[in-house]
Each structure stands twice: as C-alpha cells, then as structure tokens.
Write a protein that holds these residues in place. Structure first.
Motif: not given
Length: 862
Positions: A304-310, A316-317, A319-324, A803-804
C-alpha cells in the motif's frame, strides 16, 4: 498368487488411460501453441511416479480382496481403492483440458468455479431481468473439441477400449464361474457313491492339508512385502512433494497430486518475507510525493502506498512530515464521466496494427495504431487518443484477467482468487469511484456465476450471510447491474432485433443496453462510471449474434500457411470487426450526448492463438505487412497474445484541464510493457485531481499519461516490475524489458520490451538464469502471501480524515476467507462414487442373471 491378474487388471487398465494423458501432456501443445511442460525429458520421472502410485493401489486392492476371501470381480470394481483410481483419472482428464485450453495447471480451479457455483453473500438481484438464458458452455466446449480432434480422439478411444475390455472380462468371468459350478455339480452327482470313501481317506491327508495351508500363507508374503516397499516409497515422494517449494516437482508429480497440493497455503517465513518486501519496494519506484504507507519494521501491508499526507498520519515520526507542502487546489471543472469498455480476448497484434508501428523499434511512435480494414472505428478513435500496442492483463482466462482489472488481485500460484479472496479487502476499481462521489453501472453479456463474478460484483449490497463481520464494512461496487436477453417488448424499447441463439448476449444488444442505461443513470446529475463487457470475440471466434450481422472477412491465402490458422484468423477478424462496429456506436453516442467523458478500452486478456502470422503466411489483404518470426511464439514460451491485449484512453469533451493533460500524447502509441493496473492508476489520478481525494492504493501501476510524456521527452522511466501468470506460463516485465518463462522453472528468455516482440527474425535473446527465476518466484510468492493473509489492502485506508496532522492507527485486517475446496470436492466425489457404484452393482447383477440363464441353457442342452 491365484487370481492376482484379475485384481490388477483394473489398476493396470486405468494406468493405461493415465499414460495416454501423460503422453499428451508432454507432447501436445496448448491453445497458444506453447509447450504444456517445460521439457519432454520430465515425462520419464512423471511416468515412474504414476506407476508407483497405481502399483501401490493395485497391490492393495488385491490384498483387500484376498482378506475378505472374495473371488468376485465386482468386489474389485467397487472397492474404495478402485474408486480412488477412477477419481484420479477424472482429475487427470480435467487437468489436461484446463492445461491445454486455458493454461491452468490445477484442475481444482475448474471444479471450484464451474461446478460448485458459489452463492453470493450479497443480494444479487439485477436491475432488469429478461428471458432465461443458456450459459453457452456446450457451444464453447464442442467448438474446442472440433478444433483439436486428435487429443480428444486419443482420450476417448483409450477410455472406450478400457471399458470394453472390462465389460468383456466381467461377462466372461461370470460365465466361466457359473459354468464351472454347474460342471462341478454334475461331477459331484455322478461320483456320489465314492464320497464316503473319500471322506474317510481324508483323515489320512491332514499333514498334506497343513502343508497346503502353509503354502497358501507363503503366497501372501511376497505381495505384502512388495506393498510395504511401494507404499513407503509412495509416502516419501508424496510428503516431499507436499512440503517442498521446488516447483519442478509439479511436472514430475502426476496431475491429481497437484489437485491436493492446492490445499496448501503458500506463505513465506519471516526471513523470506522481509527479503520479498525489500525486493518489491526496490523494484517499484513510486510517483513523486508518494511513499509506502506501512513504514513499520515488520510491515503488514507492504504494497500500500499513498500521498505523503496520508503516510504521515500513520507514521508521524518520519522526517519529511513536519515540512509537508500544502495541498494543491483541486480542479474546479466538473468531474468527467468514465466509461470502461472491456473487450473479450482482444489481441489485434500484429495483423491489425499499422505496419509502421509494428516495424518500429522506438518506445513510442506516432499513430494511429489500428488498420482501417480491420478496426475502422478504433482507428478513428485512436487518432485522438493515447494507445498501447501492449496493455497486458495479469492472467487469463476471464476468471483471472477480469479480476485483476476490477480488484487488483494477481493470480495465485496454487489457489483460485475469485474463490479464496472473496472476502478480501481489495483496491477495487468500482468502489474507488463510488467513494469519490460517482454513480456506477455495469452491463454484462453472460451470467455472472459462470466465472464466479457474482460473488464480487454485488459487494456492498444487502448482506445475505451475516456471519462474516467484514461484509457490512465492504463498500458498494455498482449501483446498477444489467444482464438480460431482451424480451420482445424490451427489444422494441432498445430498437434492436432479438437474438435467435438465446445464449450469451451479443455485442449488438449489450451496446444498445449500455447506451440506454447510461442515459438513464446520467439523469441523477452525478458523474457516472460505466463498465461495458463485450463477448463476441470469445473463443472459438464464431460470435453469438444472428448471422446477418457479421461481415465475413477473408484473410489472404498463404503459400505454406496452415489452413486451420487461416480459418482462425478469418473468424477472429470477422468477430473483431463486428465488435469494432458497436464500440464505434457507443463512443459516438457518448460524444454526442455526454462528451465530458473519458473512454478507456482494454482487453480482459489475450486471445491466445490469434491473430498470429506464420513466417510464410502472407496477408494478401495487405501485402506490405511486416514479417513475423513465428519461432518467437513456440520457443520456449508462447506468443504476445497470451497476456498482451491492447488499450486506448481518450477524452471526448472540452474540459480545459483534461484537454491540456491529453494534448502532448494525443495520437501516440506506447510500445513498452504496460498493464491493467497502469490504466487503473491513471484513472485514479484523473479522478483524484478533480475530487481532491488521491486515496491510498495497492495497485502496482503507473500513470500512463506521465509515462507517455516522459517517453516523448526521452526522460528515464520509473523503475517498475509487474507480473502476469497462468500457473503454467509467466511473464515479468520491467519498464522496458520482458522476461517470459515456464512457471515451473527457468525455461525462458529475456525479450526487448517493444511490442509486438516477434517482429525481428533471428534476433538473439538471452536465456533466463536460475537466479532470476528464483527472484521472480519470490516476487509471486509475496503476492500469494499477502493475498492469502488479506494484507494486500484495507478499506480503512480510504478514510479521508486520516491526513497529517491527524494521527491514525494502522487497521487490523480481517481474517482471510478459508475454504477447503479439496475436502469439499473429495467428499462430493465420494458421494458421487457411491451413487455410481450402486448403479453399476445393479447393472452387474443384471449381467450376472443373464450369464446364469445362458449357462443354464447350455448345460440343459448337454
């Protein structure tokens, strides 16, 4: 060993039937003109294993009958072990039929889908019902037998000879026994005066009787010892076969062992699983802005894959989550309708392709793809579309090709997806549109339970079987489903002439049904996704409509071409042109009344055997046609038409976004490997751009418009590895290379991924190594593992709220459906065997009575 010849006659004669089937399996060819087994040398161990199996059964049969002290041949025929031998021959025959015609190695698939006829767990009432229909099976099977008379003649001749032999043996045995009893009776009567003296003298013969008794017991020692040795050998071979992952043993073992092997769950151990997941993710490069959603050390949902916001909502850990980046605005124009036309057995390559397209070695060329003389309407459509000289299915027949398109499932290596995955969460095509605000409809030409499609199509409707909790969580597939032979009143409403055959509904009628019901459903005011499935190009390419609606096509006569091949091409070209006519009518109707529509046309799978060119077969209707290297079809695998069909995607309307999206690739033909999942992924992206809901997916596909754009700009393609299989033949494809091989081992070659692949005579191709085959096999086993475990997808991933910066827990998968078809079929077979046995006992009793009367008449005349 008195009368052992009688007790071994049944297993020996049945083994003769199996031997004829084995020889056919190793010497005859499939419907795609490929070898059934990868090497003819494997016939020797196959015969040895079969001989051991039948010898063990035969000797046991003898000992059982001796134990119960019966000399009647009827006891041999109706013992359990004899029935097992007969059942194994039935399995062998079914397996040969499936192997030859549909390239399926396990006969269980046939019984599970076409004999057991599973009931849908949902309300499967259709929108409109018409006259009751025949299923079309008799017509299809008779045409297959007419097309390949030699193997069927061998099979039926061997069976008839064995039956005649046993009838003669039974009658003769009974006649002789009754005659012997009458002779003994006459002899005993004439010597009654001396009986007293003989009885008295017998007391002096007691030691002699004891010696005879000992001698009789010694006679059992040899068969018991032989039976023990043979059965131990049988047990060892069977256990090794059942627990081993060595696929070559499938060719060495006889077919009915494969039948029992299908009950084995093909799961990976922990180390192999991690290795397979790593290989899968490294081989498939995701689109920009996407990532694998299950980033845990032991991922349960590896595909399963998804846009990074999902992704960040579950991980949430990272690295790229904080700068989406912020979400891109969705397209403001009205979402387009989507029409998917699924063409039965669609293989236009290479005969129906433009010569300049066939001969080119470029990865993308200017179209149009199709020749006007064969497919005039598709040629016209392809002038304003993106087309594909190969858009492969994941498997065949429709049982697998259809399911791979609709549900994203890859065929199991030893199971039946349409049965075993019936309760799985799948990344299915219809409910994706449902959850994006679309109405959905489906028009079909034949009964849904023919291929078991009914247990999938009616998902999300009223639940019939409530013992499975996941049923109530399954999303709806189709709002309206239509399948009917029109009554006289319905035919008038559709403005069509009724079909006289009353079997499968021809394209002429289903096209009219699709247009009518599409208009009706559009009145709801929502975007509509409609699926239309055609039928007239189905094997054996004779069509299902009245004769007056076909325009017979005559393929040019070749000097050395086989007449059978020419006849097949004639028939296929005739039904293909018929299909093309009604596809043109549907597309024109949509363009006039509902032009904000994306139209996609794909084949459910290839036609297998046509339209091939023999190297000496000239298309005199088009003498400029490209040469075709037929050795590519036969050695060592099969032809392009096995998995590769063709595909078209076009937009009919004026939506500025969609027009600009398609503009760079209009009129282009993509020649590199593509498949069903790529087309579905492309539609997901288009819909998501309008609704803002690019939901998580497990479709191992690429955006075809992006792929074509990169090809026109000579940009590198994303890494990609896809699989298609028939259980007998398999194909792995990267972004520009094709590997074809027999599913049992590294019997295959590496092809340049330019379709059609068999255009360059004498081209040197690299053989597949054992290491490559092991990697491909591991790739397939990963699919087996996640599908059997119901871990390929979860419908809970489609939760738009996850979504984040929202944080969500990973879903727990439902237990996969586990149905032991082997046990069900075995018990059903035993019950059938007892019923047949009872009938034969009555028949035998009648024969015995007749034999007694004949004997009585004979001795009355003495």
């Amino acid at each position: 060993m008195k009368n052992i010849n009688i007790y071994l006659s049944v297993p020996c004669s049945l083994f003769a039937i199996q031997l004829s089937l084995t020889i056919l399996k190793f010497t005859d060819r499939t419907s795609s003109n490929s070898q059934m087994m990868p090497s003819q040398l494997l016939i020797i161990p196959n015969i040895i294993v079969g001989a051991i199996d039948f010898a063990s059964i035969g000797i046991l049969n003898y000992l059982v009958n001796c134990k119960i002290k019966s000399n009647k041949i009827t006891c041999v025929l109706f013992s359990t072990v004899t029935f097992y031998m007969i059942f194994s021959i039935v399995i062998q025959l079914a397996d040969f039929m499936n192997l030859r015609e549909t390239l399926q190695q396990f006969s269980k698939y046939y019984f599970a889908t076409y004999v057991l006829h599973l009931k849908s767990m949902f309300n499967d009432r259709m929108k409109i019902t018409g006259l009751p229909e025949n299923d079309g099976n008799a017509q299809m099977f008779s045409s297959l037998m007419n097309r390949s008379p030699v193997p069927w003649a061998v099979i039926f001749t061997s069976i008839i000879l064995v039956l005649l032999f046993h009838i003669f043996t039974i009658v003769l045995s009974m006649y002789n026994k009754i005659s012997k009893k009458r002779i003994n009776a006459i002899s005993n009567t004439s010597s009654s005066d001396s009986s007293t003296i003989q009885t008295a003298a017998s007391y002096d013969d007691v030691p002699l009787l004891v010696d005879q008794d000992r001698k009789q017991h010694k006679e059992y020692v040899f068969p018991v010892v032989i039976t023990t040795i043979v059965w131990l050998l049988e047990l060892v071979i069977f256990v090794i076969y059942m627990i081993s992952d060595e696929k070559l043993m499938q060719a060495v073992a006889h077919s009915y062992w494969n039948f029992y092997r299908t009950g084995r769950k093909n799961k990976l151990d922990q180390n192999k699983y991690f290795e397979a997941v790593k290989q899968f993710r490294q081989s498939n490069e995701l689109m920009a802005g996407y990532d694998w959603i299950d980033q845990r050390s032991n991922p349960e949902f590896p595909m399963v894959y998804a846009p990074k916001k999902y992704v960040c909502a579950y991980n949430p850990e990272l690295q790229y989550c904080s700068s989406l980046p912020k979400d891109e605005p969705k397209i403001q124009e009205e979402a387009p309708n989507v029409v998917l036309i699924v063409v039965e057995s669609f293989s236009p390559s290479p005969m129906m392709f433009q010569n300049h397209v066939v001969a080119s070695n470029d990865k993308i060329v200017d179209g149009p793809l199709y020749k006007d003389m064969y497919l005039p309407n598709l040629r016209k459509i392809s002038e304003n579309a993106l087309t594909f000289s190969s858009l492969s299915s994941s498997g065949l027949p429709t049982l697998y090709g259809w399911l791979s398109l609709m549900a994203g499932e890859i065929p199991y290596s030893n199971q039946i997806n349409i049965v075993q995955s019936m309760l799985n969460d799948v990344d299915d095509f219809p409910s994706y549109f449902q959850q994006n605000g679309y109405d959905t409809m489906y028009v079909a030409p034949c009964k849904f339970d023919f291929d078991g499609q009914h247990i999938w199509l009616f998902r999300g409707k009223e639940v019939r079987n409530k013992k499975h909790p996941q049923l109530k969580e399954m999303p709806l597939w189709f709002d309206n489903i239509y399948q009917y032979i029109p009554t006289q009143e319905q035919a008038k409403d559709l403005n069509v002439t009724q079909n006289y055959l009353q079997s499968w509904v021809p394209d002429r009628i289903t096209a009219a049904q699709f247009m009518k019901h599409f208009d009706e459903n559009k009145q709801q005011g929502k975007p509509l996704m409609g699926v239309w499935v055609t039928i007239d190009t189905h094997q054996a390419f004779k069509g299902f409509d009245n004769d007056e609606f076909y325009e017979p096509f005559k393929f040019g006569q070749g000097r050395y071409g086989s007449q059978q091949l020419q006849d097949q091409i004639n028939r296929y070209a005739t039904v293909a042109k018929y299909m093309d006519n009604y596809v043109g009518q549907v597309v024109n109707h949509l363009k006039e009344k509902h032009n904000n529509t994306i139209v996609v046309l794909v084949g459910d799978h290839g036609a297998r055997e046509v339209p091939l060119f023999h190297k000496n077969l000239v298309d005199r209707a088009d003498p400029t046609s490209a040469k075709y290297d037929n050795s590519c079809n036969d050695e060592p695998f099969s032809n392009d038409e096995l998995f590769a069909t063709s595909g078209v995607i076009t937009y009919l309307g004026d939506n500025p976004y969609l027009k600009s999206l398609f503009a760079p690739v209009i009129g282009k033909v993509v020649k590199v490997p593509t498949d069903h999942h790529d087309m579905v992924r492309t539609l997901y992206d288009i819909v998501g751009a309008h609704t803002g809901m690019n939901l998580p997916s497990s479709r191992n596909g690429r955006n075809l418009i992006e792929l074509a754009t990169n090809l026109t700009q000579s940009k590198p393609l994303r890494r990609h590895l896809s699989l298609r299989t028939t259980m007998v033949h398999s194909e792995m494809a990267t972004e520009d290379t094709v590997f074809r091989f027999h599913s049992i081992g590294a019997y295959g070659q590496k092809f340049p991924g330019i379709y059609p692949t068999c255009v360059s005579p004498g081209e040197v191709r690299e053989p597949i190594t054992k290491s490559q085959f092991r990697n491909f096999d591991l790739y397939h086993r990963l699919y087996d593992h996640v599908q059997i475990s119901n871990k390929q997808f979860s419908y809970k991933f489609r939760n738009h709220a996850c979504q984040y910066p929202a944080i969500c827990d990973f879903p727990e998968s439902h237990e996969a459906f586990n149905r032991n078809d082997v046990a069900i079929i075995t018990f059903a077979a035993l019950g059938l065997g007892l019923f047949i046995g009872l009938i034969i006992v009555l028949a035998m009793y009648s024969v015995e009575c007749c034999a007694r009367r004949l004997s009585k008449v004979r001795y009355d005349n003495l």
